[in-house]
Design a protein around this motif. Structure first.
Motif, short mmCIF file in Angstrom:
data_model
loop_
_atom_site.label_atom_id
_atom_site.label_comp_id
_atom_site.label_asym_id
_atom_site.label_seq_id
_atom_site.Cartn_x
_atom_site.Cartn_y
_atom_site.Cartn_z
N GLY A 1 0.51 -1.17 0.09
CA GLY A 1 -0.01 -0.25 -0.07
C GLY A 1 0.91 1.29 -0.04
O GLY A 1 0.12 2.29 -0.22
N ALA A 2 2.13 1.26 0.13
CA ALA A 2 2.93 2.16 0.37
C ALA A 2 3.26 2.90 -1.13
O ALA A 2 3.65 2.09 -1.93
CB ALA A 2 4.53 2.24 0.93
N GLU A 3 2.96 4.30 -1.54
CA GLU A 3 3.15 4.57 -2.76
C GLU A 3 3.87 5.99 -2.71
O GLU A 3 3.66 6.54 -1.59
CB GLU A 3 1.75 5.00 -3.37
N GLN A 4 4.61 6.55 -3.77
CA GLN A 4 5.26 7.65 -3.74
C GLN A 4 4.24 8.99 -3.26
O GLN A 4 3.03 8.99 -3.74
CB GLN A 4 5.57 8.09 -5.30
N VAL B 1 14.42 4.09 3.22
CA VAL B 1 13.63 3.37 2.18
C VAL B 1 14.52 3.66 0.96
O VAL B 1 15.53 4.41 0.72
CB VAL B 1 12.32 4.27 2.21
N ALA B 2 13.89 3.38 -0.34
CA ALA B 2 14.59 3.39 -1.71
C ALA B 2 14.44 4.85 -1.93
O ALA B 2 13.38 5.68 -1.90
CB ALA B 2 13.74 2.79 -2.67
N PRO B 3 15.64 5.37 -2.52
CA PRO B 3 15.50 6.90 -2.80
C PRO B 3 14.86 7.28 -3.94
O PRO B 3 14.54 6.26 -4.64
CB PRO B 3 17.05 7.46 -2.83
N GLU B 4 14.69 8.60 -4.26
CA GLU B 4 13.78 9.01 -5.43
C GLU B 4 14.71 8.76 -6.73
O GLU B 4 13.73 8.08 -7.53
CB GLU B 4 13.52 10.33 -5.49
N GLU C 1 6.80 2.41 -4.94
CA GLU C 1 5.76 1.38 -4.48
C GLU C 1 6.57 0.53 -3.58
O GLU C 1 7.72 -0.08 -3.71
CB GLU C 1 5.13 0.82 -5.60
N GLY C 2 5.83 0.03 -2.37
CA GLY C 2 6.29 -0.82 -1.49
C GLY C 2 7.30 -0.18 -0.55
O GLY C 2 7.62 -0.81 0.69
N GLN D 1 0.63 12.28 2.91
CA GLN D 1 1.47 13.56 3.69
C GLN D 1 2.82 13.64 3.13
O GLN D 1 3.77 13.03 3.93
CB GLN D 1 1.52 12.90 5.06
N PRO D 2 2.94 14.21 1.99
CA PRO D 2 4.33 14.38 1.51
C PRO D 2 5.23 15.25 2.59
O PRO D 2 5.07 16.07 3.04
CB PRO D 2 4.35 15.06 0.25
N ILE D 3 6.42 14.58 2.52
CA ILE D 3 7.59 15.30 3.49
C ILE D 3 8.78 15.07 2.59
O ILE D 3 8.75 14.42 1.69
CB ILE D 3 8.00 14.68 4.98
#
Ligand code: CA
Ligand code: ZN
Length: 304
Positions: free
Chosen positions: A67-70, A136-139, A173-174, A212-214
């Motif tokens: 369920g985790a998305e950009q 987490v994986a970077p952009e 994703e993820g 909730q973008p940070i």
């Protein structure tokens, strides 16, 4: 509870890393880790040449969080940290703040018993467990585990310990979460380039906070809320940490920008996490009493 064993680690946070395990949001998971030398140093006679430097800063994972998305936030609550019975420290030429004064590579193996690290016959330290590499994986491109950034990585922050919840921006994703590089003790700055490096095991809960973008990692504990900013210089890191925190808090308050700046000048703390990695990391810390005055619970809503 799922347990992720240390097995084959990864050395760079990347969107391309293949997930080792999938978890649901809100699921608790146990993760085992090597020390930052992948447990290669077992004796003080180990030389720099004997070490395989391609196996430094291994991290266990990645964990794919359903369920985790950009644009989301991954909330990581650190419940417990277990560490091994001995720790390792190194320093040497060109390493850390004193690298220009130290003329040979030095290794120390330190027994850990209960809540004490034994450094020498006359010196013991209290155990203060913490996690050095977490993220987490970077952009964009993969980021080597030795380097910190907006995705986390080698943040080497003493607050990264039991009872803290860390919030990472999700870039893929993820989320592809992973961690390693536990310390039995480390001072703010990590001036000699290592903490008391230990293998370990952690239990964390991974929650997705939607929409909730940070832009940088945040960390919350009983004492307050910190933002963790890594840049080429401390000057730059401090400026960004302060400004990002003020912009983050402002909508939660009824203060003008000038008033909020004064309040932060009165109670907010600029603190140094580490000064020895390829980017340095500082934090700006706001006490809980300030957040409570405005009923500000920034990540409590939108938990998926
Ligand atoms: Ca580290
Ligand atoms: Zn370390």
């Amino acid at each position: 509870m799922k347990t992720l064993q240390k097995g084959k680690p990864f050395y760079a946070f990347s969107k391309e890393n293949e997930a080792k395990v999938h978890v649901r949001t809100g699921e608790r998971v146990a993760i085992e880790t090597y020390d930052c030398f992948e447990d290669q140093i077992q004796s003080e006679s180990t030389t720099m040449q004997q070490l395989d430097w391609d196996r430094v800063n291994p991290a266990t994972g990645p964990v794919y969080v359903e369920g985790a998305e950009q644009g989301d936030v991954l909330a990581v609550t650190i419940h417990s940290i277990d560490i091994g019975a001995q720790g390792v420290m190194v320093t040497g030429p060109d390493l850390g703040v004193m690298g220009h004064r130290v003329d040979s590579f030095s290794v120390k193996v330190l027994p850990i018993e209960g809540d004490k690290v034994t450094f020498s016959t006359s010196l013991q330290f209290p155990v203060q467990k913490m996690i050095g590499v977490i993220g987490v994986a970077p952009e964009g491109e993969p980021v080597n585990n030795g380097t910190p950034g907006a995705h986390g990585g080698n943040l080497d922050t003493t607050l990264m310990t039991e009872g803290a919840t860390v919030y990472f921006p999700v870039f893929t994703e993820g989320a592809l979460f992973g961690l390693g590089d536990f310390h039995a003790a480390m001072g703010d700055g990590e001036i000699g380039v290592s903490g008391v490096e230990v293998p370990g095991k952690v239990e964390v809960t991974l929650d997705v906070v939607k929409e909730q973008p940070i832009r940088y990692p945040f960390l919350q504990n009983d004492e307050g809320l910190a933002i963790l900013v890594s840049k080429h210089t401390l000057d730059e890191a401090v400026k960004v940490a302060v400004e990002e925190m003020i912009d983050f808090l402002h909508p939660h308050t009824d203060l003008s920008l000038a008033e909020l700046t004064m309040a932060m000048s009165a109670v907010g703390h600029t603190q140094i996490s580490q000064v020895v990695d390829p980017l340095v990391t500082c934090r700006f810390f706001v006490p809980s009493s300030f957040l409570e005055a405005f009923n500000c619970t920034p990540f409590a809503q939108n938990k998926n």
